[in-house]
Design a protein around this motif. Structure first.
Motif, PDB file in Angstrom:
ATOM      1  N   ALA A  11       0.809  -1.217   0.000  1.00 27.42           N
ATOM      2  CA  ALA A  11       0.000   0.000   0.000  1.00 27.42           C
ATOM      3  C   ALA A  11       0.847   1.274   0.000  1.00 27.42           C
ATOM      4  CB  ALA A  11      -0.933   0.002   1.202  1.00 27.42           C
ATOM      5  N   MET A  12       1.934   1.301   0.761  1.00 27.60           N
ATOM      6  CA  MET A  12       2.775   2.500   0.794  1.00 27.60           C
ATOM      7  C   MET A  12       3.470   2.717  -0.547  1.00 27.60           C
ATOM      8  SD  MET A  12       2.345   4.042   3.594  1.00 27.60           S
ATOM      9  CE  MET A  12       3.713   5.162   3.663  1.00 27.60           C
ATOM     10  N   ALA A  13       3.923   1.647  -1.167  1.00 24.09           N
ATOM     11  CA  ALA A  13       4.570   1.774  -2.480  1.00 24.09           C
ATOM     12  C   ALA A  13       3.573   2.258  -3.531  1.00 24.09           C
ATOM     13  CB  ALA A  13       5.181   0.444  -2.890  1.00 24.09           C
ATOM     14  N   VAL A  14       2.334   1.817  -3.428  1.00 20.71           N
ATOM     15  CA  VAL A  14       1.289   2.278  -4.356  1.00 20.71           C
ATOM     16  C   VAL A  14       1.060   3.776  -4.170  1.00 20.71           C
ATOM     17  CG1 VAL A  14      -1.156   2.077  -4.938  1.00 20.71           C
ATOM     18  CG2 VAL A  14       0.185   0.025  -4.501  1.00 20.71           C
ATOM     19  N   CYS A  15       1.031   4.228  -2.921  1.00 25.20           N
ATOM     20  CA  CYS A  15       0.859   5.662  -2.651  1.00 25.20           C
ATOM     21  C   CYS A  15       2.035   6.473  -3.190  1.00 25.20           C
ATOM     22  CB  CYS A  15       0.714   5.908  -1.157  1.00 25.20           C
ATOM     23  SG  CYS A  15      -0.873   5.434  -0.512  1.00 25.20           S
ATOM     24  N   ILE A  16       3.240   5.971  -3.017  1.00 26.70           N
ATOM     25  CA  ILE A  16       4.414   6.689  -3.513  1.00 26.70           C
ATOM     26  C   ILE A  16       4.402   6.748  -5.039  1.00 26.70           C
ATOM     27  CG2 ILE A  16       6.928   6.536  -3.726  1.00 26.70           C
ATOM     28  CD1 ILE A  16       6.950   5.694  -0.787  1.00 26.70           C
ATOM     29  N   LEU A  17       3.978   5.676  -5.684  1.00 23.42           N
ATOM     30  CA  LEU A  17       3.857   5.673  -7.144  1.00 23.42           C
ATOM     31  C   LEU A  17       2.875   6.747  -7.604  1.00 23.42           C
ATOM     32  CD1 LEU A  17       4.515   4.340  -9.881  1.00 23.42           C
ATOM     33  CD2 LEU A  17       2.628   2.775  -9.430  1.00 23.42           C
ATOM     34  N   GLY A  18       1.732   6.821  -6.949  1.00 23.63           N
ATOM     35  CA  GLY A  18       0.740   7.847  -7.288  1.00 23.63           C
ATOM     36  C   GLY A  18       1.242   9.251  -7.017  1.00 23.63           C
ATOM     37  N   MET A  19       1.945   9.437  -5.894  1.00 25.79           N
ATOM     38  CA  MET A  19       2.477  10.758  -5.560  1.00 25.79           C
ATOM     39  C   MET A  19       3.547  11.178  -6.562  1.00 25.79           C
ATOM     40  SD  MET A  19       2.260  13.355  -3.556  1.00 25.79           S
ATOM     41  CE  MET A  19       1.404  12.798  -2.114  1.00 25.79           C
ATOM     42  N   CYS A  20       4.403  10.253  -6.974  1.00 23.41           N
ATOM     43  CA  CYS A  20       5.432  10.559  -7.979  1.00 23.41           C
ATOM     44  C   CYS A  20       4.798  10.968  -9.303  1.00 23.41           C
ATOM     45  CB  CYS A  20       6.350   9.363  -8.183  1.00 23.41           C
ATOM     46  SG  CYS A  20       7.458   9.076  -6.800  1.00 23.41           S
ATOM     47  N   PHE A  21       3.724  10.300  -9.682  1.00 24.01           N
ATOM     48  CA  PHE A  21       3.018  10.664 -10.907  1.00 24.01           C
ATOM     49  C   PHE A  21       2.552  12.115 -10.840  1.00 24.01           C
ATOM     50  CE2 PHE A  21      -1.055  11.245 -13.061  1.00 24.01           C
ATOM     51  CZ  PHE A  21      -0.679  10.986 -14.375  1.00 24.01           C
ATOM     52  N   TRP A  22       1.915  12.498  -9.731  1.00 27.07           N
ATOM     53  CA  TRP A  22       1.393  13.859  -9.624  1.00 27.07           C
ATOM     54  C   TRP A  22       2.513  14.884  -9.514  1.00 27.07           C
ATOM     55  CZ3 TRP A  22      -2.914  14.739 -11.619  1.00 27.07           C
ATOM     56  CH2 TRP A  22      -3.929  13.800 -11.576  1.00 27.07           C
ATOM     57  N   LEU A  23       3.630  14.535  -8.889  1.00 28.65           N
ATOM     58  CA  LEU A  23       4.766  15.457  -8.850  1.00 28.65           C
ATOM     59  C   LEU A  23       5.339  15.681 -10.241  1.00 28.65           C
ATOM     60  CD1 LEU A  23       6.604  14.331  -5.600  1.00 28.65           C
ATOM     61  CD2 LEU A  23       5.328  16.436  -5.982  1.00 28.65           C
ATOM     62  N   ILE A  24       5.423  14.623 -11.040  1.00 30.13           N
ATOM     63  CA  ILE A  24       5.903  14.762 -12.414  1.00 30.13           C
ATOM     64  C   ILE A  24       4.944  15.621 -13.236  1.00 30.13           C
ATOM     65  CG2 ILE A  24       6.309  13.473 -14.557  1.00 30.13           C
ATOM     66  CD1 ILE A  24       7.465  11.226 -12.763  1.00 30.13           C
ATOM     67  N   VAL A  25       3.647  15.410 -13.058  1.00 27.64           N
ATOM     68  CA  VAL A  25       2.655  16.217 -13.780  1.00 27.64           C
ATOM     69  C   VAL A  25       2.809  17.695 -13.402  1.00 27.64           C
ATOM     70  CG1 VAL A  25       0.184  16.729 -13.942  1.00 27.64           C
ATOM     71  CG2 VAL A  25       0.987  14.375 -14.121  1.00 27.64           C
ATOM     72  N   ILE A  26       2.984  17.984 -12.127  1.00 28.59           N
ATOM     73  CA  ILE A  26       3.137  19.377 -11.688  1.00 28.59           C
ATOM     74  C   ILE A  26       4.424  19.976 -12.235  1.00 28.59           C
ATOM     75  CG2 ILE A  26       3.550  20.822  -9.655  1.00 28.59           C
ATOM     76  CD1 ILE A  26       1.578  18.940  -8.160  1.00 28.59           C
ATOM     77  N   LEU A  27       5.519  19.215 -12.215  1.00 26.96           N
ATOM     78  CA  LEU A  27       6.776  19.719 -12.761  1.00 26.96           C
ATOM     79  C   LEU A  27       6.683  20.015 -14.254  1.00 26.96           C
ATOM     80  CD1 LEU A  27       9.419  17.534 -10.898  1.00 26.96           C
ATOM     81  CD2 LEU A  27       9.046  19.997 -10.664  1.00 26.96           C
ATOM     82  N   VAL A  28       6.044  19.114 -14.994  1.00 26.21           N
ATOM     83  CA  VAL A  28       5.886  19.323 -16.439  1.00 26.21           C
ATOM     84  C   VAL A  28       5.029  20.560 -16.705  1.00 26.21           C
ATOM     85  CG1 VAL A  28       4.831  18.345 -18.513  1.00 26.21           C
ATOM     86  CG2 VAL A  28       6.302  16.933 -17.081  1.00 26.21           C
ATOM     87  N   MET A  29       3.967  20.727 -15.937  1.00 32.62           N
ATOM     88  CA  MET A  29       3.093  21.885 -16.126  1.00 32.62           C
ATOM     89  C   MET A  29       3.844  23.190 -15.805  1.00 32.62           C
ATOM     90  SD  MET A  29       0.335  20.747 -17.316  1.00 32.62           S
ATOM     91  CE  MET A  29      -0.823  22.074 -17.136  1.00 32.62           C
ATOM     92  N   CYS A  30       4.734  23.166 -14.817  1.00 30.63           N
ATOM     93  CA  CYS A  30       5.496  24.369 -14.476  1.00 30.63           C
ATOM     94  C   CYS A  30       6.538  24.692 -15.529  1.00 30.63           C
ATOM     95  CB  CYS A  30       6.175  24.187 -13.114  1.00 30.63           C
ATOM     96  SG  CYS A  30       5.021  24.208 -11.750  1.00 30.63           S
ATOM     97  N   LEU A  31       7.064  23.679 -16.198  1.00 30.84           N
ATOM     98  CA  LEU A  31       8.096  23.905 -17.192  1.00 30.84           C
ATOM     99  C   LEU A  31       7.539  24.329 -18.540  1.00 30.84           C
ATOM    100  CD1 LEU A  31      10.489  20.947 -16.384  1.00 30.84           C
ATOM    101  CD2 LEU A  31      10.787  23.362 -15.809  1.00 30.84           C
ATOM    102  N   ILE A  32       6.281  24.083 -18.759  1.00 33.91           N
ATOM    103  CA  ILE A  32       5.676  24.436 -20.061  1.00 33.91           C
ATOM    104  C   ILE A  32       5.350  25.912 -20.111  1.00 33.91           C
ATOM    105  CG2 ILE A  32       3.635  24.129 -21.495  1.00 33.91           C
ATOM    106  CD1 ILE A  32       3.705  21.203 -20.848  1.00 33.91           C
TER     107      ILE A  32
END
Length: 93
Positions: free
Chosen positions: A72-93
């Motif tokens: 369960a914790m690894a699943v949460c970290i996977l989801g959190m990493c996805f959203w961090l990448i999405v936020i980083l990409v949106m900030c760089l665009i």
């Protein structure tokens, strides 16, 4: 009293964001990232109280009935990493 209310609000916010959104996103991404080899641990209903809860399996891979489940914790970290990448990409665009 205001400090107590603020702490309760922050804890509730973190609980909803971390477990709610991160777990849901990670639950959807786990089979995609592992090419169908792994599944996320499911939310189960406690027979005694009727409350929903997650398996507390941490970061491990568990094999049940021939299927490999991601903790369960690894699943949460996977989801959190996805959203961090999405936020980083949106900030760089």
């Amino acid at each position: 009293m205001e400090d107590f209310i603020g702490i309760i609000f922050i804890l509730l916010f973190v609980e909803v964001i971390y477990w709610g959104i991160s777990y849901s996103t990670g639950y959807l991404l786990t089979p995609i990232v592992s090419f169908g080899k792994w599944r996320a641990d499911k939310i189960i209903k406690d027979k005694g109280t009727g409350k929903k809860r997650k398996h507390q399996t941490g970061f491990t891979l568990i094999e049940r009935s021939g299927q490999v489940y991601l903790g369960a914790m690894a699943v949460c970290i996977l989801g959190m990493c996805f959203w961090l990448i999405v936020i980083l990409v949106m900030c760089l665009i």
